[in-house]
Structures are given as structure tokens and as C-alpha cells.
Motif scaffolding. Structure first.
Motif, PDB file in Angstrom:
ATOM      1  N   VAL A 152       0.815  -1.216   0.000  1.00 49.98           N
ATOM      2  CA  VAL A 152       0.000   0.000   0.000  1.00 49.98           C
ATOM      3  C   VAL A 152       0.849   1.267   0.000  1.00 49.98           C
ATOM      4  N   GLY A 153       2.152   1.111  -0.155  1.00 49.65           N
ATOM      5  CA  GLY A 153       3.005   2.270  -0.371  1.00 49.65           C
ATOM      6  C   GLY A 153       3.549   2.933   0.869  1.00 49.65           C
ATOM      7  N   ILE A 154       3.629   2.227   1.982  1.00 47.43           N
ATOM      8  CA  ILE A 154       4.216   2.792   3.195  1.00 47.43           C
ATOM      9  C   ILE A 154       5.732   2.557   3.158  1.00 47.43           C
ATOM     10  N   PRO A 155       6.542   3.625   3.229  1.00 47.27           N
ATOM     11  CA  PRO A 155       8.000   3.463   3.142  1.00 47.27           C
ATOM     12  C   PRO A 155       8.567   2.755   4.364  1.00 47.27           C
ATOM     13  N   GLU A 156       9.656   2.048   4.151  1.00 46.28           N
ATOM     14  CA  GLU A 156      10.326   1.296   5.208  1.00 46.28           C
ATOM     15  C   GLU A 156       9.337   0.455   6.017  1.00 46.28           C
ATOM     16  N   PRO A 157       8.577  -0.405   5.367  1.00 44.02           N
ATOM     17  CA  PRO A 157       7.547  -1.180   6.083  1.00 44.02           C
ATOM     18  C   PRO A 157       8.114  -2.058   7.188  1.00 44.02           C
ATOM     19  N   GLY A 158       9.377  -2.514   7.048  1.00 49.53           N
ATOM     20  CA  GLY A 158       9.982  -3.342   8.085  1.00 49.53           C
ATOM     21  C   GLY A 158      10.149  -2.603   9.397  1.00 49.53           C
ATOM     22  N   LYS A 159      10.284  -1.273   9.337  1.00 47.10           N
ATOM     23  CA  LYS A 159      10.396  -0.464  10.551  1.00 47.10           C
ATOM     24  C   LYS A 159       9.028   0.062  10.986  1.00 47.10           C
ATOM     25  N   ARG A 160       8.209   0.511  10.002  1.00 39.91           N
ATOM     26  CA  ARG A 160       6.928   1.132  10.342  1.00 39.91           C
ATOM     27  C   ARG A 160       5.920   0.124  10.880  1.00 39.91           C
ATOM     28  N   VAL A 161       6.202  -1.161  10.683  1.00 37.82           N
ATOM     29  CA  VAL A 161       5.293  -2.189  11.197  1.00 37.82           C
ATOM     30  C   VAL A 161       5.210  -2.144  12.724  1.00 37.82           C
ATOM     31  N   ASP A 162       6.241  -1.598  13.358  1.00 38.29           N
ATOM     32  CA  ASP A 162       6.265  -1.522  14.820  1.00 38.29           C
ATOM     33  C   ASP A 162       5.857  -0.143  15.340  1.00 38.29           C
ATOM     34  N   ALA A 163       5.348   0.722  14.459  1.00 36.64           N
ATOM     35  CA  ALA A 163       4.907   2.052  14.877  1.00 36.64           C
ATOM     36  C   ALA A 163       3.446   2.001  15.338  1.00 36.64           C
ATOM     37  N   TYR A 164       3.079   2.992  16.139  1.00 36.76           N
ATOM     38  CA  TYR A 164       1.701   3.093  16.632  1.00 36.76           C
ATOM     39  C   TYR A 164       0.889   3.994  15.697  1.00 36.76           C
ATOM     40  N   PRO A 165      -0.429   3.872  15.697  1.00 39.76           N
ATOM     41  CA  PRO A 165      -1.254   4.668  14.779  1.00 39.76           C
ATOM     42  C   PRO A 165      -0.997   6.171  14.867  1.00 39.76           C
ATOM     43  N   HIS A 166      -0.784   6.702  16.094  1.00 38.42           N
ATOM     44  CA  HIS A 166      -0.592   8.150  16.225  1.00 38.42           C
ATOM     45  C   HIS A 166       0.742   8.606  15.627  1.00 38.42           C
ATOM     46  N   GLU A 167       1.628   7.677  15.330  1.00 43.10           N
ATOM     47  CA  GLU A 167       2.916   8.033  14.735  1.00 43.10           C
ATOM     48  C   GLU A 167       2.827   8.114  13.210  1.00 43.10           C
ATOM     49  N   PHE A 168       1.685   7.772  12.660  1.00 39.00           N
ATOM     50  CA  PHE A 168       1.469   7.855  11.219  1.00 39.00           C
ATOM     51  C   PHE A 168       0.734   9.150  10.886  1.00 39.00           C
ATOM     52  N   SER A 169       0.950   9.685   9.694  1.00 37.42           N
ATOM     53  CA  SER A 169       0.153  10.810   9.202  1.00 37.42           C
ATOM     54  C   SER A 169      -1.236  10.297   8.812  1.00 37.42           C
ATOM     55  N   GLY A 170      -2.149  11.222   8.516  1.00 43.52           N
ATOM     56  CA  GLY A 170      -3.501  10.815   8.141  1.00 43.52           C
ATOM     57  C   GLY A 170      -3.522   9.900   6.927  1.00 43.52           C
ATOM     58  N   GLY A 171      -2.759  10.274   5.900  1.00 47.27           N
ATOM     59  CA  GLY A 171      -2.706   9.450   4.699  1.00 47.27           C
ATOM     60  C   GLY A 171      -2.079   8.090   4.959  1.00 47.27           C
ATOM     61  N   MET A 172      -1.048   8.054   5.808  1.00 49.83           N
ATOM     62  CA  MET A 172      -0.379   6.792   6.132  1.00 49.83           C
ATOM     63  C   MET A 172      -1.301   5.887   6.939  1.00 49.83           C
ATOM     64  N   ARG A 173      -2.080   6.485   7.861  1.00 52.78           N
ATOM     65  CA  ARG A 173      -3.038   5.670   8.628  1.00 52.78           C
ATOM     66  C   ARG A 173      -4.088   5.075   7.708  1.00 52.78           C
ATOM     67  N   GLN A 174      -4.521   5.861   6.732  1.00 50.95           N
ATOM     68  CA  GLN A 174      -5.517   5.338   5.800  1.00 50.95           C
ATOM     69  C   GLN A 174      -4.940   4.182   4.992  1.00 50.95           C
ATOM     70  N   ARG A 175      -3.683   4.302   4.598  1.00 53.17           N
ATOM     71  CA  ARG A 175      -3.027   3.209   3.876  1.00 53.17           C
ATOM     72  C   ARG A 175      -2.909   1.967   4.764  1.00 53.17           C
ATOM     73  N   ALA A 176      -2.561   2.183   6.038  1.00 56.74           N
ATOM     74  CA  ALA A 176      -2.462   1.052   6.960  1.00 56.74           C
ATOM     75  C   ALA A 176      -3.818   0.387   7.154  1.00 56.74           C
ATOM     76  N   MET A 177      -4.881   1.197   7.202  1.00 54.29           N
ATOM     77  CA  MET A 177      -6.230   0.644   7.317  1.00 54.29           C
ATOM     78  C   MET A 177      -6.578  -0.199   6.088  1.00 54.29           C
ATOM     79  N   ILE A 178      -6.169   0.264   4.913  1.00 54.17           N
ATOM     80  CA  ILE A 178      -6.405  -0.499   3.685  1.00 54.17           C
ATOM     81  C   ILE A 178      -5.620  -1.808   3.720  1.00 54.17           C
ATOM     82  N   ALA A 179      -4.379  -1.745   4.214  1.00 53.55           N
ATOM     83  CA  ALA A 179      -3.571  -2.965   4.334  1.00 53.55           C
ATOM     84  C   ALA A 179      -4.245  -3.973   5.256  1.00 53.55           C
ATOM     85  N   MET A 180      -4.801  -3.486   6.370  1.00 56.20           N
ATOM     86  CA  MET A 180      -5.490  -4.378   7.304  1.00 56.20           C
ATOM     87  C   MET A 180      -6.745  -4.977   6.662  1.00 56.20           C
ATOM     88  N   ALA A 181      -7.477  -4.145   5.898  1.00 54.28           N
ATOM     89  CA  ALA A 181      -8.706  -4.623   5.278  1.00 54.28           C
ATOM     90  C   ALA A 181      -8.427  -5.684   4.215  1.00 54.28           C
TER      91      ALA A 181
END
Length: 360
Positions: free
Chosen positions: A157-186
Motif C-alpha cells: 500500500v506504499g508505506i516506506p520502510e515497512p519493516g520499521k513502520r510495522v512496529d509504529a503506533y497509529p498516532h505516529e502515522f500521518s492521516g494518509g499513512m493511517r488510511q493506507r495502513a487501514m487499507i492494508a489491514m482490510a
């Protein structure tokens, strides 16, 4: 749900066409409250095929999101809800199914992208942990394998450095990044039905375009049926194959998206189009808003629910607009194009051609 009023006969929806993956037939979702019964969804029917996108549009309070939550079975546990009708998903009827069975289908066969990913995702768990859990609920895999899958989806879904960002919390993502993470989960379990509820709300236009492109690309990859819920007609024009316009908990127009845009058959749809900014032509007049406010879903006006705001309410004779609820009827010019209006087809065509279209 109670019997229908004498002057408002309930038309039986036609059988679902062959090859339909999702078929919603006469869905009604009512909530009992101290002030009265809230008719959030009051007899909605539509079909979606694999690989097809249905756009559902309407103002806030029209019943769009409640419809989607009803399909997902997320109203079932509410003590004050009454649900009737049928929801067929790949040949299975969900309204009468057991709660556990519907729960097993969520995330695996159908999934939803919620409007606000910050509130939809748990703040105390990392993004990766939540995707891992969504994957392991439906797949007998190890935590390591599920984590690998989560990283793959974040990358997809286009999140950079996914190996590191996988351990980040939702509040550490921008709005667009959170939406991408939500799409990845869906999409982690390759669902065959994806419901996107206002997926670009509160995002800047550049990120909006990226999210829509992402959903379109993933739809092609997985062959999913998509329901796009939005108040933004620009999103629908870009994404949808079919369009359903809701007002006051009911469908007032439905058909192929290009035909609804080119030859809309309901005054409310005309109002939505008139209030939409255009960038493909020079604007010579101000946007034309739909006058008035949406109706209370507790006290929906009799007859056509749009009649208090409709500038053409007095055209039909015998006060039909205010006394008799119009049923969806197919327009002779476009197969599969339905609208619920008491004006004759010739009258609507004349008004659209001579009065409305020239101003848009």
C-alpha cells in the motif's frame, strides 16, 4: 418492522442478476429511541458483481454508512435495532445467519475501510500487531509468518520502510499513512468484498488521489467487488461503475454511473450535481446549493421525502408529491436506470435539458 402505510406500497425488488456477488434486497435498519423510531435505512436494494464498483452518495444522515455497517453485520448486537430484508453474499444470506458465522466472514470474505482510521485502530497496539491479529484470526499461521504478511501488505500500500513502520503506533502515522495502513489491514486476507466508507475524508487532494489509485489497483489485483461510500461526486465519477443516490434512508436514484451523471432523473441528484465544483470548464455562475436541510429520520415527510426542498414539488397533479411515496421506476431511455419521482419522464427530461444541464 410494521406494515407499510396504505398510500406507500412497498415494491418487491427484482431478483438479483446472474453473477452477482453481493445482493441487498429491501434492507431496513430501524433504531428505537426515546424520541421515536429512527428509520436509518428504509428499503434499499442493490447488487454488486465481482470486480465492480458501486458508489453510494448522499448528504450526511442519508443512511449511507448505516447501510454499509448493516452489510457487515455490525448493528446486530444493538439492543434497540430492528433489521429486516436480505443480504446475500456469494450465495449466503447474512441477515438470518448466526452471529458467529457473520463474524467469521468479516475480514476474510468482506472487509471495510472505516472513515476515521485513528479511531478505528487501537491506540495501544502497533499497526503491525493489529494487522497480524486480523490475519491470524482467519489463517492458521505462526506469528512470524503473519508479521511477514503484514510487512508485505504495508509495502503493497506504499508505506516506506515497512519493516520499521510495522512496529509504529497509529498516532505516529500521518492521516494518509493511517488510511493506507487501514487499507492494508482490510485487504490482508484478500476479501472478495471491500466497503470503503469516506476513505478520503480529511485528506489533502494529492493524498486523496493516491488512496483512490491504490484502491483501484488493489481491486484489479484481487478482483474484489467494491462499495465506495462518499458525499464527493468527484470520487464517484472517477471510481464507480454504478451509482446509488440515497436520501432520507431510501434509494431515490440508481443506475450505471455514466448514465446517472449524463441524464440524472431525480431533482435531488440535480441538486447534488449543481453543488459540485467543476474544473473542466470556466465557472460563470456560483454553485447552486440544495436549499433546506435533510429530513429527520424520525419524522420523514409523507409522500416523497424530498418534497419540502424540491422546487418542482407542485408539478405532479393531485398533490401526489406530498401524499404518496414514489417507487423506483426504470427510465425508458437507459436500461437499469431507476428513479423515484412523480414527475413524468418527459417532464424530467425537459427540465434537465432546458433548465438544469445548461447551468452545470
Amino acid at each position: 418492522m410494521g406494515s407499510a402505510a396504505v398510500n406507500e406500497p412497498v415494491a418487491q425488488p427484482p431478483a438479483a442478476p446472474e453473477g452477482t456477488f453481493l445482493s441487498v434486497r429491501d434492507l431496513r435498519i430501524h433504531f428505537d429511541t426515546i424520541d421515536g423510531t429512527v428509520k436509518s435505512v428504509d428499503g434499499v436494494s442493490f447488487d454488486v458483481k465481482p470486480g465492480e464498483t458501486l458508489g453510494i452518495v448522499g448528504e450526511s444522515g442519508s443512511g449511507k454508512s448505516v447501510t454499509s455497517l448493516g452489510i457487515m453485520g455490525l448493528h446486530r448486537t444493538a439492543s434497540n435495532v430492528k433489521i429486516s430484508g436480505e443480504v446475500w453474499l456469494d450465495g449466503e444470506e447474512l441477515i438470518g445467519a448466526e452471529d458467529d458465522h457473520v463474524r467469521r466472514l468479516r475480514g476474510r470474505k468482506m472487509a471495510m475501510i472505516f472513515q476515521d482510521p485513528l479511531s478505528a485502530m487501537h491506540p495501544y497496539y502497533t499497526v503491525g500487531k493489529q494487522i497480524v491479529e486480523a490475519h491470524r484470526v482467519h489463517n492458521d499461521v505462526t506469528k512470524k509468518a503473519a508479521r511477514t504478511r503484514a510487512i508485505e501488505m504495508l509495502d503493497r500500500v506504499g508505506i516506506p520502510e515497512p519493516g520499521k513502520r510495522v512496529d509504529a503506533y497509529p498516532h505516529e502515522f500521518s492521516g494518509g499513512m493511517r488510511q493506507r495502513a487501514m487499507i492494508a489491514m482490510a485487504l490482508v486476507n484478500n476479501p472478495e468484498l471491500l466497503i470503503a466508507d469516506e476513505p478520503t475524508t480529511a485528506l489533502d487532494v494529492t493524498v486523496q488521489a493516491q488512496i483512490l489509485d491504490l484502491i483501484r489497483d488493489l481491486q484489479k489485483e484481487f478482483g474484489s467487488a467494491v462499495i465506495m461510500i462518499t458525499h464527493d461526486l468527484g470520487v464517484v465519477a472517477e471510481m464507480a461503475d454504478k451509482l446509488l443516490v440515497m436520501y432520507g434512508g431510501r434509494c431515490i436514484e440508481r443506475g450505471p454511473a455514466d448514465e446517472v451523471f449524463s441524464t440524472p432523473q431525480h431533482p435531488y441528484t440535480w441538486g447534488l450535481l449543481g453543488s459540485m465544483p467543476r474544473i473542466d470548464r470556466e465557472e460563470t455562475e456560483r454553485l447552486i446549493p440544495v436549499k433546506g436541510s435533510p429530513p429527520s429520520l424520525i419524522n420523514i415527510p409523507s409522500g416523497c421525502a424530498f418534497n419540502p426542498r424540491c422546487p418542482y414539488a407542485d408539478i405532479p397533479k393531485d398533490n401526489l408529491t406530498r401524499t404518496v411515496r414514489p417507487e423506483l421506476a426504470e427510465w425508458e431511455g437507459d436500461a437499469g436506470h431507476f428513479s423515484a419521482c412523480h414527475m413524468s419522464q418527459d417532464e424530467r427530461t425537459r427540465i434537465w435539458t432546458e433548465e438544469i444541464a445548461p447551468k452545470l
